[in-house]
Scaffold this motif. Sequence first.
Motif, PDB file in Angstrom:
ATOM      1  N   VAL A   1       0.861  -1.187   0.000  1.00 30.03           N
ATOM      2  CA  VAL A   1       0.000   0.000   0.000  1.00 30.03           C
ATOM      3  C   VAL A   1       0.896   1.235   0.000  1.00 30.03           C
ATOM      4  O   VAL A   1       1.843   1.317   0.790  1.00 30.03           O
ATOM      5  CB  VAL A   1      -0.938   0.019   1.219  1.00 30.03           C
ATOM      6  N   PHE A   2       0.604   2.200  -0.887  1.00 29.18           N
ATOM      7  CA  PHE A   2       1.281   3.495  -0.919  1.00 29.18           C
ATOM      8  C   PHE A   2       0.302   4.567  -0.424  1.00 29.18           C
ATOM      9  O   PHE A   2      -0.760   4.754  -1.010  1.00 29.18           O
ATOM     10  CB  PHE A   2       1.741   3.845  -2.338  1.00 29.18           C
ATOM     11  N   ASP A   3       0.700   5.250   0.640  1.00 28.44           N
ATOM     12  CA  ASP A   3      -0.157   6.277   1.234  1.00 28.44           C
ATOM     13  C   ASP A   3       0.670   7.559   1.395  1.00 28.44           C
ATOM     14  O   ASP A   3       1.490   7.667   2.302  1.00 28.44           O
ATOM     15  CB  ASP A   3      -0.667   5.773   2.592  1.00 28.44           C
ATOM     16  N   SER A   4       0.528   8.572   0.570  1.00 25.00           N
ATOM     17  CA  SER A   4      -0.458   8.636  -0.498  1.00 25.00           C
ATOM     18  C   SER A   4       0.199   9.242  -1.722  1.00 25.00           C
ATOM     19  O   SER A   4       1.351   9.690  -1.677  1.00 25.00           O
ATOM     20  CB  SER A   4      -1.652   9.488  -0.076  1.00 25.00           C
ATOM     21  N   LEU A   5      -0.545   9.307  -2.823  1.00 23.84           N
ATOM     22  CA  LEU A   5      -0.007   9.805  -4.080  1.00 23.84           C
ATOM     23  C   LEU A   5       0.231  11.307  -4.058  1.00 23.84           C
ATOM     24  O   LEU A   5       1.015  11.817  -4.862  1.00 23.84           O
ATOM     25  CB  LEU A   5      -0.966   9.459  -5.222  1.00 23.84           C
ATOM     26  N   SER A   6      -0.456  12.021  -3.172  1.00 26.99           N
ATOM     27  CA  SER A   6      -0.280  13.474  -3.145  1.00 26.99           C
ATOM     28  C   SER A   6       1.162  13.843  -2.792  1.00 26.99           C
ATOM     29  O   SER A   6       1.713  14.810  -3.326  1.00 26.99           O
ATOM     30  CB  SER A   6      -1.245  14.102  -2.136  1.00 26.99           C
ATOM     31  N   GLU A   7       1.803  13.058  -1.900  1.00 24.56           N
ATOM     32  CA  GLU A   7       3.196  13.320  -1.553  1.00 24.56           C
ATOM     33  C   GLU A   7       4.128  12.975  -2.718  1.00 24.56           C
ATOM     34  O   GLU A   7       5.101  13.692  -2.999  1.00 24.56           O
ATOM     35  CB  GLU A   7       3.592  12.515  -0.307  1.00 24.56           C
ATOM     36  N   LEU A   8       3.843  11.862  -3.418  1.00 29.35           N
ATOM     37  CA  LEU A   8       4.632  11.544  -4.611  1.00 29.35           C
ATOM     38  C   LEU A   8       4.490  12.628  -5.667  1.00 29.35           C
ATOM     39  O   LEU A   8       5.452  12.967  -6.369  1.00 29.35           O
ATOM     40  CB  LEU A   8       4.191  10.195  -5.183  1.00 29.35           C
ATOM     41  N   ARG A   9       3.298  13.174  -5.770  1.00 26.82           N
ATOM     42  CA  ARG A   9       3.063  14.229  -6.750  1.00 26.82           C
ATOM     43  C   ARG A   9       3.890  15.471  -6.406  1.00 26.82           C
ATOM     44  O   ARG A   9       4.446  16.142  -7.288  1.00 26.82           O
ATOM     45  CB  ARG A   9       1.576  14.568  -6.788  1.00 26.82           C
ATOM     46  N   LEU A  10       3.986  15.783  -5.117  1.00 27.64           N
ATOM     47  CA  LEU A  10       4.782  16.933  -4.699  1.00 27.64           C
ATOM     48  C   LEU A  10       6.273  16.684  -4.908  1.00 27.64           C
ATOM     49  O   LEU A  10       7.026  17.580  -5.319  1.00 27.64           O
ATOM     50  CB  LEU A  10       4.508  17.244  -3.225  1.00 27.64           C
ATOM     51  N   LEU A  11       6.716  15.446  -4.616  1.00 23.79           N
ATOM     52  CA  LEU A  11       8.124  15.119  -4.822  1.00 23.79           C
ATOM     53  C   LEU A  11       8.503  15.178  -6.288  1.00 23.79           C
ATOM     54  O   LEU A  11       9.632  15.559  -6.644  1.00 23.79           O
ATOM     55  CB  LEU A  11       8.417  13.722  -4.261  1.00 23.79           C
ATOM     56  N   ALA A  12       7.588  14.797  -7.160  1.00 25.60           N
ATOM     57  CA  ALA A  12       7.887  14.792  -8.600  1.00 25.60           C
ATOM     58  C   ALA A  12       8.089  16.195  -9.140  1.00 25.60           C
ATOM     59  O   ALA A  12       8.917  16.418 -10.030  1.00 25.60           O
ATOM     60  CB  ALA A  12       6.763  14.082  -9.359  1.00 25.60           C
ATOM     61  N   GLY A  13       7.352  17.152  -8.614  1.00 22.41           N
ATOM     62  CA  GLY A  13       7.540  18.533  -9.039  1.00 22.41           C
ATOM     63  C   GLY A  13       6.738  18.921 -10.254  1.00 22.41           C
ATOM     64  O   GLY A  13       6.251  20.041 -10.357  1.00 22.41           O
ATOM     65  N   ASN A  14       6.557  18.037 -11.220  1.00 20.86           N
ATOM     66  CA  ASN A  14       5.744  18.340 -12.401  1.00 20.86           C
ATOM     67  C   ASN A  14       4.997  17.082 -12.817  1.00 20.86           C
ATOM     68  O   ASN A  14       5.358  15.951 -12.432  1.00 20.86           O
ATOM     69  CB  ASN A  14       6.593  18.893 -13.547  1.00 20.86           C
ATOM     70  N   SER A  15       3.991  17.257 -13.621  1.00 18.18           N
ATOM     71  CA  SER A  15       3.102  16.151 -13.985  1.00 18.18           C
ATOM     72  C   SER A  15       3.826  15.091 -14.814  1.00 18.18           C
ATOM     73  O   SER A  15       3.533  13.894 -14.700  1.00 18.18           O
ATOM     74  CB  SER A  15       1.888  16.684 -14.760  1.00 18.18           C
ATOM     75  N   LEU A  16       4.776  15.493 -15.667  1.00 20.79           N
ATOM     76  CA  LEU A  16       5.474  14.524 -16.509  1.00 20.79           C
ATOM     77  C   LEU A  16       6.296  13.556 -15.655  1.00 20.79           C
ATOM     78  O   LEU A  16       6.232  12.336 -15.840  1.00 20.79           O
ATOM     79  CB  LEU A  16       6.374  15.255 -17.506  1.00 20.79           C
ATOM     80  N   ARG A  17       7.105  14.108 -14.720  1.00 18.80           N
ATOM     81  CA  ARG A  17       7.906  13.246 -13.851  1.00 18.80           C
ATOM     82  C   ARG A  17       7.009  12.362 -12.986  1.00 18.80           C
ATOM     83  O   ARG A  17       7.335  11.211 -12.716  1.00 18.80           O
ATOM     84  CB  ARG A  17       8.818  14.094 -12.960  1.00 18.80           C
ATOM     85  N   TYR A  18       5.886  12.916 -12.538  1.00 21.58           N
ATOM     86  CA  TYR A  18       4.957  12.151 -11.693  1.00 21.58           C
ATOM     87  C   TYR A  18       4.391  10.949 -12.458  1.00 21.58           C
ATOM     88  O   TYR A  18       4.379   9.822 -11.953  1.00 21.58           O
ATOM     89  CB  TYR A  18       3.840  13.080 -11.223  1.00 21.58           C
ATOM     90  N   ARG A  19       3.941  11.156 -13.669  1.00 19.67           N
ATOM     91  CA  ARG A  19       3.361  10.071 -14.456  1.00 19.67           C
ATOM     92  C   ARG A  19       4.415   9.014 -14.796  1.00 19.67           C
ATOM     93  O   ARG A  19       4.140   7.817 -14.743  1.00 19.67           O
ATOM     94  CB  ARG A  19       2.741  10.635 -15.731  1.00 19.67           C
TER      95      ARG A  19
END
Length: 504
Positions: free
Chosen positions: A140-158
């Motif tokens: 389980v990964f909790d949560s994606l919002s933190e991964l989204r912030l770490l990625a910095g932009n939508s391309l890196r996040y996806r």
Amino acid sequence: MTRPSLPIDDTTTSPLLRTGVPGLDDVLGGGLTPGRLYLAEGSPGSGKTTIAMQFLMEGVRMGEAVLYVTLSETADELQGVARSHGWNLNGVEIREMLPAQESLSPEEQYTVFHPSEVELGETTIRILEDVKRINPSRVVFDSLSELRLLAGNSLRYRRQILALKQFFAGRNCTVVLLDDMTAVEHDLQVQSISHAVVRLEQINPDYGGARRRLVVLKYRGQSFRGGYHDYKITRGGLIVFPRLVAAEHVEAVSQTKMPSGLKELDDLLGGGIERGTSTLLVGAPGTGKSSVAVQFAMAAAERGECTALFIFDESIATMRTRSEGMGMEISKHMASGRIRVRQVDPAELSPGEFVHEIRQAVTEHHASVVVIDSLNGYLNAMPDERFLIVQLHELLTFLGQSGVATVLIGAQHGLIGMQMHSPVDASYLADAVVLLRYFEAEGEVRQAISVMKKRGGQHERSIRSFKITPDGLSLGPPLRQFRGILTGVPIPLEGVVDPDTPAK
């Protein structure tokens, strides 16, 4: 894709994983396909962490290695959540991926690289190392919002999400991603790459407790139960109440008569009510609708059958006192379990949970008679009348196909006269409609009862006098000495003697 009324195909190579959440496997068509990536999304407080813990604890119960990767909460906070539910997280590996306290110092601030380039890479490496070490079958990964912030932009996040999916796909690991939907723009990319998506919603009405419901937005290659399903969070976890689909419960039913034990009432109804049918008792408050329903419940209990009463408008103590004041010894049948009474608070009980309790009364306690007192209270539990009628139609169809005799009570607005109307018109759904009315005669307020409709066979067309006495219910002969009883102010017919008038 909606779930058909066919059995689930068990010929797949891998059995479905149980989620550990009561009712959710039914909604998902049996569980989760192993080795896939899933998304559970919902606003904060909707129960995502709870459902994830139940999923992992089910894996521990099955002897599997499991991993909880938290990027937003500490292990102590998760242990606190577990204690609030009475859980023991032994066997659940919790890995914190929170920023270290030292990262707040000026010396640790990045000057050459953007923080997202360093932090995301470090976090990913730590996660992959733990997965290789533990070799879990559920993550389980909790949560994606933190991964989204770490990625910095939508391309890196996806790209990061796709990389994680590919990594776990080769390890035969079932992954559940949690998303709190706090992003300004809701990204559908994760939904598109997920094998299934479950959304949890929380609704706060103007009065009463919060209402929660979930919906399966997609599930590749699997039949599931579509639409919204109510759920609640209690001590012990999250419980889902699957939406009732009457077409899945078709059984052959013999519509035999079920007498009330009162000859005059059975004569009026053509022998009683039939199994597998619904009867609507409608009238002004105090005309005796609930007493007639209890009469059928008592008769079923005397035959050794079980009856379930769901009461909205009065307390159990009041119902018991009123019934025993008429000579109905309902307490002994309640003690034996032949009459089961559930007092319903419409402000706290969701419609899905209410239907679930009725299903339990039929499937587990084998109730042959179900009483809903009243539709007015049921309407308060579901303020949107359109959906109330649809759900009531499904419920009555299910009860009818289960061979249950259903008694519905509808209280009309007003007390006497022609200006009587019901807040919910369920007369077209019911197989029989019994009308109870007040009328005035010789300075007294009297009561009358008549059958306006009955699909199960012949019935009396007459209007009979009706009384509630200390010895029980009493029906008199047809009121042929009056005209216009249903208006509330009938006109006596000359030359016809009123049997209720004392002799001089």
